[in-house]
Motif scaffolding. Structure first.
Motif, mmCIF file in Angstrom:
data_model
loop_
_atom_site.group_PDB
_atom_site.id
_atom_site.type_symbol
_atom_site.label_atom_id
_atom_site.label_comp_id
_atom_site.label_asym_id
_atom_site.label_seq_id
_atom_site.Cartn_x
_atom_site.Cartn_y
_atom_site.Cartn_z
ATOM 1 N N THR A 198 -1.514 -36.346 7.603
ATOM 2 C CA THR A 198 -0.281 -36.161 6.840
ATOM 3 C C THR A 198 0.551 -37.439 6.857
ATOM 4 O OG1 THR A 198 -0.279 -33.811 7.413
ATOM 5 C CG2 THR A 198 1.781 -34.745 6.597
ATOM 6 N N ARG A 199 0.611 -38.094 8.006
ATOM 7 C CA ARG A 199 1.353 -39.346 8.108
ATOM 8 C C ARG A 199 0.731 -40.421 7.219
ATOM 9 N NH1 ARG A 199 0.653 -44.167 10.521
ATOM 10 N NH2 ARG A 199 2.474 -45.308 11.292
ATOM 11 N N ASN A 200 -0.580 -40.506 7.197
ATOM 12 C CA ASN A 200 -1.255 -41.514 6.381
ATOM 13 C C ASN A 200 -0.982 -41.327 4.889
ATOM 14 O OD1 ASN A 200 -2.363 -42.763 8.585
ATOM 15 N ND2 ASN A 200 -4.391 -41.860 8.363
ATOM 16 N N GLY A 201 -0.727 -40.088 4.485
ATOM 17 C CA GLY A 201 -0.447 -39.816 3.075
ATOM 18 C C GLY A 201 1.023 -39.870 2.725
ATOM 19 N N PHE A 202 1.855 -40.248 3.687
ATOM 20 C CA PHE A 202 3.306 -40.262 3.520
ATOM 21 C C PHE A 202 3.802 -41.685 3.277
ATOM 22 C CE2 PHE A 202 7.540 -40.747 5.450
ATOM 23 C CZ PHE A 202 8.249 -39.759 4.783
ATOM 24 N N CYS A 203 4.810 -41.836 2.414
ATOM 25 C CA CYS A 203 5.460 -43.124 2.190
ATOM 26 C C CYS A 203 6.957 -42.856 2.109
ATOM 27 C CB CYS A 203 4.955 -43.774 0.901
ATOM 28 S SG CYS A 203 5.697 -45.373 0.533
ATOM 29 N N LYS A 204 7.724 -43.456 2.992
ATOM 30 C CA LYS A 204 9.141 -43.103 3.113
ATOM 31 C C LYS A 204 9.931 -43.381 1.834
ATOM 32 C CE LYS A 204 10.621 -47.493 5.208
ATOM 33 N NZ LYS A 204 11.328 -48.111 6.340
ATOM 34 N N GLU A 205 9.516 -44.405 1.060
ATOM 35 C CA GLU A 205 10.242 -44.738 -0.167
ATOM 36 C C GLU A 205 9.952 -43.752 -1.300
ATOM 37 O OE1 GLU A 205 9.729 -48.361 2.277
ATOM 38 O OE2 GLU A 205 8.291 -46.966 1.393
ATOM 39 N N LYS A 206 8.836 -43.007 -1.213
ATOM 40 C CA LYS A 206 8.398 -42.202 -2.349
ATOM 41 C C LYS A 206 8.193 -40.725 -2.032
ATOM 42 C CE LYS A 206 6.172 -46.361 -4.074
ATOM 43 N NZ LYS A 206 4.924 -47.138 -4.160
ATOM 44 N N CYS A 207 8.432 -40.326 -0.812
ATOM 45 C CA CYS A 207 8.241 -38.926 -0.433
ATOM 46 C C CYS A 207 9.557 -38.304 0.008
ATOM 47 C CB CYS A 207 7.208 -38.812 0.688
ATOM 48 S SG CYS A 207 5.532 -39.282 0.201
ATOM 49 N N GLY A 208 9.583 -36.993 0.049
ATOM 50 C CA GLY A 208 10.794 -36.265 0.404
ATOM 51 C C GLY A 208 11.089 -36.295 1.890
ATOM 52 N N ASP A 209 12.179 -35.616 2.280
ATOM 53 C CA ASP A 209 12.598 -35.565 3.681
ATOM 54 C C ASP A 209 11.852 -34.491 4.445
ATOM 55 O OD1 ASP A 209 14.977 -37.499 3.697
ATOM 56 O OD2 ASP A 209 15.418 -36.203 1.996
#
Length: 471
Positions: A386-397
């Motif tokens: 899940t972390r690998n598929g996450f991007c702080k600039e483009k994903c929700g909180d």
């Protein structure tokens, strides 16, 4: 005696010198001059093997019988779609670093949808791809002398496989070829070919035709610099009245076999096998409709209305911090909080995220909820995909993970999301050059493809790639 030793010494030097020349010559021969990356959307190992007896000698049969075959390929992040998977193949890293989390995401500043290759200046470009690609590194290593082209049925597939420094990309749109003006100078050959090629009826066949013409017209693989040709084929299963799913699968894989075989044969006849490395893999996901099957066979299932849950969450936060709009919106499986409002009210964002997580976990069908803080700071192995598929600039909180069989509904957008956690195995096949035939069933991840190719053609891997080569 001294003369005999001298003679022996000279003889050994001669032998060693000869062997070093032979080894050097062999080493130079082993480096392919053209890499052909073939990505097949929604390719699956089980389907590929099912129809093996029906394949032609030049296509899948040749790859399976003569190639280095990894039968259990996988992606080390979730969720997976076409855009994120192709970006991972070209960069050798995950969305956490390359930034392509999906074909579309929500722009946090405008709360509007952002397509992964949409660019206000050029129309379509790799502007949102945050790392270098294999094609970029080939260009750097040859000081721009290498040739890099990409052809696909979709703009995102063509551009993300090409990278930032390619000579040209083309994709099909409304039955005709489209180009991006981002890649300058625009290839004269490609510009002419896109205008002169007839209307596209069979997309995969048209892509094969254009790829073969590209190799011939641009002289790919003929000089001492490594070139890269990216080819993406689409899944050809369409709902045709009167045809079963099995019939559509059979027709689709036989059509893919013909195109892959035609591409391999055409390039081999022109360059020879020893100068070309073919790499074939899949996009790692499969579109499936499970609603009717779940109901028919009484498989546990349900619906989680994310919009209503977000509204309830807003009321809950209002009861704690005072009435206001704390939840800005929700998109796919993500909830976006109003951080500016929380800053003005001096609300601890970490505390609000934790409270929101605990609240949403009480909803029916919710298996887990991940906060952005949790994904950015935790090194928990359970969370790594899940972390690998996450991007702080483009994903929700907040990222909501529903139970297997359940689907997410967003009333505001009318969208339905049916996540599937089941493993979908697909092959990773290397064929050509000096690649020996071997079958490997051990699961391997696709981020290792780019460094394997980079090692083969003796260049550095893309700048965010930390994976080891497969061989």
């Amino acid at each position: 005696m001294r003369n005999n030793n001298k003679l022996l010494y000279l003889t050994l030097l001669a032998i060693l010198g000869m062997n070093s020349d032979v080894l050097l010559a062999q080493s130079l021969r082993q480096s392919p001059r053209l890499v052909v990356n073939i990505t097949i959307d929604q390719l699956r190992t089980d389907h590929l093997e099912t129809y093996a007896p029906l394949y032609s000698a030049d296509g899948f049969k040749k790859l399976l019988n003569e190639g280095f075959v990894f039968s259990n390929g996988s992606y080390n992040y979730v969720p997976i779609d076409r855009a994120s998977s192709i970006a991972t193949l070209s960069t050798g890293t995950v969305p956490y670093y390359h930034g392509i989390v999906a074909q579309e995401w929500l722009d946090k500043s405008t709360l509007k949808r952002q397509h992964c290759v949409r660019d206000t200046q050029y129309g379509q470009s790799p502007i949102h791809l945050g790392t270098s690609t294999l094609g970029d590194e080939i260009k750097v290593s040859t000081q721009g002398g290498a040739k890099v082209f990409s052809f696909a049925p979709f703009c995102d597939a063509a551009i993300l496989s090409a990278g930032h420094a390619a000579d040209g990309v083309a994709w099909t749109e409304n039955g005709h070829w489209s180009l991006s003006t981002y890649y300058r100078p625009v290839s004269t050959w490609l510009s002419s070919a896109a205008r002169l090629f007839p209307a596209v009826e069979d997309t995969n066949s048209a892509i094969t035709d254009l790829a073969l013409q590209c190799v011939e017209q641009t002289g790919m693989g003929l000089d001492d610099k490594p070139d890269l040709l990216n080819v993406v084929y689409e899944d050809r299963r369409h709902n045709v009245q009167g045809k079963s799913e099995d019939d559509l699968l059979l027709e689709g894989y036989l059509s893919l076999d013909r195109n892959v075989g035609r591409l391999i044969k055409g390039i081999e006849q022109r360059l020879g096998r020893e100068r070309v490395l073919f790499v074939v893999t899949g996009s790692g996901y499969c579109d499936e409709t499970e609603d009717t099957e779940n109901e028919r066979y009484r498989i546990p299932a349900g619906t989680m209305n994310l919009t209503r849950s977000a509204n309830l969450l807003n009321m809950y936060l209002g009861a704690i911090y005072g009435t206001d709009r704390y939840v800005e919106t929700c998109y796919k499986n993500q909830v976006f909080l109003n951080r500016e409002l929380m800053d003005r009210r001096n609300i601890n964002v970490g505390e609000a995220l934790k409270r929101s997580q605990e609240f949403l976990l009480q909803m029916a069908g919710v298996r887990n909820v991940y906060t952005s803080d949790q994904l950015l700071t935790s090194d928990n192995y359970v969370l790594y995909k899940t972390r690998n598929g996450f991007c702080k600039e483009k994903c929700g909180d907040l990222m909501v993970d529903v139970a297997p069989g359940w689907k997410l509904v967003n009333e505001d957008t009318g969208s339905t999301l049916s996540p599937r956690a089941g493993y979908v195995p697909f092959p990773i096949i290397f064929y050509g050059a000096d690649v020996a035939h071997e079958q490997v069933t051990t699961p391997v991840t696709t981020d290792r493809i780019a460094p394997t190719i980079a090692k083969s053609i003796r260049i550095r891997a893309p700048n965010a790639c930390a994976a080891e080569p497969l061989f």
